[in-house]
Write an enzyme that holds these catalytic residues in place. Structure first.
Site, PDB file in Angstrom:
ATOM      1  N   ASP A   1     -89.894 -36.634 -36.468  1.00 45.92           N
ATOM      2  CA  ASP A   1     -88.833 -36.417 -35.488  1.00 45.92           C
ATOM      3  C   ASP A   1     -88.919 -34.979 -34.986  1.00 45.92           C
ATOM      4  OD1 ASP A   1     -87.726 -38.992 -35.813  1.00 45.92           O
ATOM      5  OD2 ASP A   1     -86.690 -38.322 -37.630  1.00 45.92           O
ATOM      6  N   LEU A   2     -89.339 -34.812 -33.751  1.00 47.15           N
ATOM      7  CA  LEU A   2     -89.607 -33.500 -33.178  1.00 47.15           C
ATOM      8  C   LEU A   2     -88.405 -32.571 -33.320  1.00 47.15           C
ATOM      9  CD1 LEU A   2     -91.559 -31.716 -31.556  1.00 47.15           C
ATOM     10  CD2 LEU A   2     -90.523 -32.656 -29.476  1.00 47.15           C
ATOM     11  N   ASP A   3     -88.638 -31.412 -33.942  1.00 43.68           N
ATOM     12  CA  ASP A   3     -87.638 -30.348 -34.091  1.00 43.68           C
ATOM     13  C   ASP A   3     -86.383 -30.802 -34.842  1.00 43.68           C
ATOM     14  OD1 ASP A   3     -89.221 -28.471 -32.758  1.00 43.68           O
ATOM     15  OD2 ASP A   3     -88.466 -29.110 -30.801  1.00 43.68           O
ATOM     16  N   GLU A   4     -86.503 -31.838 -35.651  1.00 39.66           N
ATOM     17  CA  GLU A   4     -85.345 -32.311 -36.400  1.00 39.66           C
ATOM     18  C   GLU A   4     -85.618 -32.354 -37.898  1.00 39.66           C
ATOM     19  OE1 GLU A   4     -83.637 -35.880 -34.857  1.00 39.66           O
ATOM     20  OE2 GLU A   4     -83.643 -35.182 -32.784  1.00 39.66           O
TER      21      GLU A   4
ATOM     22  N   HIS B   1     -88.560 -22.731 -34.201  1.00 42.00           N
ATOM     23  CA  HIS B   1     -88.016 -23.268 -32.960  1.00 42.00           C
ATOM     24  C   HIS B   1     -87.235 -22.172 -32.258  1.00 42.00           C
ATOM     25  CE1 HIS B   1     -85.721 -25.720 -30.114  1.00 42.00           C
ATOM     26  NE2 HIS B   1     -86.646 -26.634 -30.288  1.00 42.00           N
TER      27      HIS B   1
END
Length: 294
Positions: free
Chosen positions: A224-227, A190
């Site tokens: 959960d996107l980018d989590e 990310h």
């Protein structure tokens, strides 16, 4: 002598380390590196043991009988041969700094993996990949064909025996179904120091806010996107003299290093998912050595 790695996760209790070390000693093995962590919050125990067989036993011979040790503790465990290279599928879109960095590290042996292919939704890096004698798969992704595109992706995964997917700046969101099926086996980079500056053009957001630290985060991919659980992070210091373009260039260097370190940790069996967090053990001696330089 052959080098092996044993990874263990279970409920924390006394006697685990003694049971494991005693078992390995009885099998004629010598431990050359060991790390362990007892998480007081979750009540879980994690351990990574690197060892050699002084009696030249195979991994199967060493592992035979360990289930009797594991059962009383409820262990999840795995024996790994350090000489076996993990099969990795790389995915990229139009930003090439991470993929080129990984290819170089792979080429000199600093990242001992078997690259089974590169998937992209564009043709930008087809020539680069083919010139490395690596299979290139172009899978176009649109709103209309996304289910078919992901079905094709999973065909590549199955046919190539992929053990780890690396999103080296692949700019498409994977579905929940793919994330669940490959849980703990997809790593993403990310391009910001999570959780700040999510979404489009985080470097521009950082520049406009005048931040003094920019960074990157490598994490496991979840629904959960980018989590997902974070594996590796790093930052670079910025001053008022840097331009927006400087932010991007400096950030790309950080991204490449962070992603490579995260992959290195995973392929050497140093990562353990602990709920929403991770346990990352330090590298064994010699694991960063390259087969050749240049």
């Amino acid at each position: 002598m052959k080098n092996y790695v044993l990874t263990v996760a279970c409920k924390a209790t006394r006697g685990i380390v003694a049971a494991i070390s005693g078992y390995l000693a009885a099998k004629g093995c010598n431990i050359n590196d060991s790390s362990q962590f007892d998480d007081m919050e979750s009540g879980k125990f994690f351990m990574r043991v690197s060892f050699v067989s002084e009696e030249q036993r195979t991994m199967e011979e060493i592992a035979e009988g360990f289930s009797e040790i594991a059962k009383p503790f409820g262990m999840s465990y795995r024996f790994n041969d350090s000489d076996e290279r993990m099969k990795v599928l790389l995915m990229v879109s139009r930003f090439g700094h991470c993929i080129n960095d990984l290819l170089y590290r792979w080429k000199i042996g600093a990242l001992p993996i078997e690259i089974v292919g590169v998937v992209s939704n564009h043709f930008d890096y087809q020539k680069v990949i083919v010139n490395h004698d690596i299979p290139f798969y172009h899978i176009k992704v649109t709103k209309e064909n996304k289910p078919q595109a992901e079905a094709r992706l999973m065909e590549v995964v199955e046919q190539s025996g992929t053990e780890l997917i690396v999103l080296a700046r692949y700019m498409q969101v994977l579905s929940d179904a793919v994330c669940k099926k490959m849980s703990g086996r997809i790593i993403n980079i990310h391009h910001s120091f999570l959780p700040s500056f999510k979404g489009a053009n985080p470097y521009k957001q950082a520049f406009e806010r005048g931040v003094k630290l920019i960074g990157a985060t490598a994490h496991y991919v979840t629904e959960d996107l980018d989590e997902g659980p974070i594996i590796e992070q790093d930052v670079a210091r910025i001053t008022h003299a840097q331009s927006g373009d400087d932010y991007v260039s400096i950030g790309r260097d950080v991204e490449s290093q962070v992603l490579a370190r995260a992959i290195h940790a995973h392929i050497h069996h140093r990562t353990f998912i602990n709920g929403n967090r991770t346990v990352i053990f330090p590298p064994s001696p010699g694991s960063y050595a390259s087969e050749r330089m240049g």
